[in-house]
Design an enzyme around this catalytic site. Structure first.
Site, PDB file in Angstrom:
ATOM      1  N   CYS A  47       0.847  -1.194   0.000  1.00 14.16           N
ATOM      2  CA  CYS A  47       0.000   0.000   0.000  1.00 14.16           C
ATOM      3  C   CYS A  47       0.879   1.239   0.000  1.00 14.16           C
ATOM      4  O   CYS A  47       1.806   1.357   0.813  1.00 14.16           O
ATOM      5  CB  CYS A  47      -0.900  -0.015   1.231  1.00 14.16           C
ATOM      6  SG  CYS A  47      -1.900   1.482   1.400  1.00 14.16           S
ATOM      7  N   CYS A  50       0.526   3.108   3.627  1.00 15.45           N
ATOM      8  CA  CYS A  50       1.025   2.605   4.914  1.00 15.45           C
ATOM      9  C   CYS A  50       2.070   1.505   4.789  1.00 15.45           C
ATOM     10  O   CYS A  50       2.617   1.065   5.792  1.00 15.45           O
ATOM     11  CB  CYS A  50      -0.132   2.117   5.780  1.00 15.45           C
ATOM     12  SG  CYS A  50      -1.002   0.690   5.084  1.00 15.45           S
ATOM     13  N   CYS A  65      -6.690  -5.212 -19.222  1.00 17.17           N
ATOM     14  CA  CYS A  65      -7.498  -4.034 -18.889  1.00 17.17           C
ATOM     15  C   CYS A  65      -6.664  -2.765 -18.706  1.00 17.17           C
ATOM     16  O   CYS A  65      -7.217  -1.670 -18.649  1.00 17.17           O
ATOM     17  CB  CYS A  65      -8.323  -4.300 -17.631  1.00 17.17           C
ATOM     18  SG  CYS A  65      -7.338  -4.613 -16.155  1.00 17.17           S
ATOM     19  N   CYS A  96      -7.387  -0.532   1.324  1.00 22.35           N
ATOM     20  CA  CYS A  96      -6.461  -1.061   2.318  1.00 22.35           C
ATOM     21  C   CYS A  96      -7.179  -0.985   3.660  1.00 22.35           C
ATOM     22  O   CYS A  96      -7.673   0.068   4.048  1.00 22.35           O
ATOM     23  CB  CYS A  96      -5.184  -0.229   2.347  1.00 22.35           C
ATOM     24  SG  CYS A  96      -4.069  -0.684   3.695  1.00 22.35           S
ATOM     25  N   CYS A  99      -5.094   1.528   6.337  1.00 24.09           N
ATOM     26  CA  CYS A  99      -5.109   2.999   6.266  1.00 24.09           C
ATOM     27  C   CYS A  99      -6.269   3.568   5.460  1.00 24.09           C
ATOM     28  O   CYS A  99      -6.355   4.782   5.281  1.00 24.09           O
ATOM     29  CB  CYS A  99      -3.787   3.514   5.726  1.00 24.09           C
ATOM     30  SG  CYS A  99      -3.517   3.217   3.965  1.00 24.09           S
ATOM     31  N   HIS A 102      -7.855   3.981  -1.054  1.00 21.04           N
ATOM     32  CA  HIS A 102      -8.546   3.375  -2.194  1.00 21.04           C
ATOM     33  C   HIS A 102      -7.505   2.669  -3.058  1.00 21.04           C
ATOM     34  O   HIS A 102      -6.470   3.237  -3.399  1.00 21.04           O
ATOM     35  CB  HIS A 102      -9.258   4.458  -3.009  1.00 21.04           C
ATOM     36  CG  HIS A 102      -9.793   3.982  -4.316  1.00 21.04           C
ATOM     37  ND1 HIS A 102     -10.933   3.221  -4.416  1.00 21.04           N
ATOM     38  CD2 HIS A 102      -9.338   4.157  -5.578  1.00 21.04           C
ATOM     39  CE1 HIS A 102     -11.170   2.951  -5.697  1.00 21.04           C
ATOM     40  NE2 HIS A 102     -10.205   3.512  -6.419  1.00 21.04           N
ATOM     41  N   HIS A 105     -10.851  -1.876  -7.690  1.00 22.29           N
ATOM     42  CA  HIS A 105     -12.100  -2.646  -7.615  1.00 22.29           C
ATOM     43  C   HIS A 105     -11.800  -4.130  -7.820  1.00 22.29           C
ATOM     44  O   HIS A 105     -10.769  -4.484  -8.397  1.00 22.29           O
ATOM     45  CB  HIS A 105     -13.092  -2.163  -8.675  1.00 22.29           C
ATOM     46  CG  HIS A 105     -13.569  -0.771  -8.419  1.00 22.29           C
ATOM     47  ND1 HIS A 105     -12.880   0.334  -8.869  1.00 22.29           N
ATOM     48  CD2 HIS A 105     -14.638  -0.298  -7.732  1.00 22.29           C
ATOM     49  CE1 HIS A 105     -13.519   1.423  -8.479  1.00 22.29           C
ATOM     50  NE2 HIS A 105     -14.589   1.071  -7.799  1.00 22.29           N
ATOM     51  N   ASP A 109     -14.442 -11.944 -12.628  1.00 22.08           N
ATOM     52  CA  ASP A 109     -14.106 -12.468 -13.961  1.00 22.08           C
ATOM     53  C   ASP A 109     -12.617 -12.822 -14.081  1.00 22.08           C
ATOM     54  O   ASP A 109     -12.045 -12.777 -15.156  1.00 22.08           O
ATOM     55  CB  ASP A 109     -14.501 -11.463 -15.040  1.00 22.08           C
ATOM     56  CG  ASP A 109     -13.802 -10.115 -14.898  1.00 22.08           C
ATOM     57  OD1 ASP A 109     -12.977  -9.946 -13.970  1.00 22.08           O
ATOM     58  OD2 ASP A 109     -14.077  -9.220 -15.721  1.00 22.08           O
ATOM     59  N   ARG A 117     -10.724 -10.890 -10.024  1.00 18.68           N
ATOM     60  CA  ARG A 117      -9.763  -9.973 -10.651  1.00 18.68           C
ATOM     61  C   ARG A 117      -9.726  -8.703  -9.810  1.00 18.68           C
ATOM     62  O   ARG A 117     -10.626  -7.883  -9.876  1.00 18.68           O
ATOM     63  CB  ARG A 117     -10.168  -9.642 -12.087  1.00 18.68           C
ATOM     64  CG  ARG A 117      -9.274  -8.570 -12.731  1.00 18.68           C
ATOM     65  CD  ARG A 117      -9.602  -8.349 -14.205  1.00 18.68           C
ATOM     66  NE  ARG A 117     -10.988  -8.031 -14.459  1.00 18.68           N
ATOM     67  CZ  ARG A 117     -11.460  -6.790 -14.683  1.00 18.68           C
ATOM     68  NH1 ARG A 117     -10.661  -5.753 -14.669  1.00 18.68           N
ATOM     69  NH2 ARG A 117     -12.749  -6.619 -14.931  1.00 18.68           N
ATOM     70  N   CYS A 119      -8.506  -5.412  -9.664  1.00 23.51           N
ATOM     71  CA  CYS A 119      -8.048  -4.429 -10.637  1.00 23.51           C
ATOM     72  C   CYS A 119      -7.586  -3.207  -9.835  1.00 23.51           C
ATOM     73  O   CYS A 119      -8.410  -2.447  -9.319  1.00 23.51           O
ATOM     74  CB  CYS A 119      -9.214  -4.105 -11.565  1.00 23.51           C
ATOM     75  SG  CYS A 119      -8.803  -3.022 -12.925  1.00 23.51           S
TER      76      CYS A 119
END
Length: 131
Positions: A47, A50, A65, A96, A99, A102, A105, A109, A117, A119
């Site tokens: 992350c 943190c 992707c 995470c 902390c 973001h 997602h 699939d 997955r 992503c």
């Protein structure tokens, strides 16, 4: 698990403006633009907020992707999922759990053995290569 809590000013001082936008404001980097989308070196992805170890290179795969994709987290307790209804879609956001940064997602699939997955935005990660 010890939660990491920082003021907005502390996050802004620690992260680059782009990392702050993604990790703290739930932004998304453009596909095929991130520093790790095509990394094949062995190591651990941590992350950016943190330093928590989140994903291993042996679970990374090319999903086509444009973002780093993994079929499982190193420790499911360190990755939290929340429903995301932004942009007129219903998705599962990944954060995470230490902390609250973001990450990206998760979608159903992915490849075996999990069919998932994750992503993940490169800007949410720091890569630690194996020795």
């Amino acid at each position: 698990m010890q939660k990491v809590r920082k003021s907005d000013a502390e996050w802004r001082a620690q992260l680059s403006p782009e990392e702050y936008y993604v990790a703290r404001q739930k932004g998304t980097e453009r596909p095929f633009s991130g520093r790790y989308w095509d990394t094949t070196q062995h190591g651990i992805y941590r992350c950016v907020g943190c330093g928590t170890a989140l994903f291993a290179s042996d679970t990374k795969f090319d999903a086509g992707c444009g973002w780093p994709s993994y079929f499982k987290a190193l420790d499911p307790d360190l990755v939290r999922e929340e429903q995301d209804t932004s942009h007129g879609m219903v998705r599962t956001e990944v954060l995470c759990n230490v902390c609250d940064s973001h990450l990206g997602h998760v979608f159903p699939d992915g490849p075996p053995p999990t069919g998932l997955r994750y992503c993940i935005n490169s800007l949410s990660l720091d890569f630690e290569p194996s020795e």
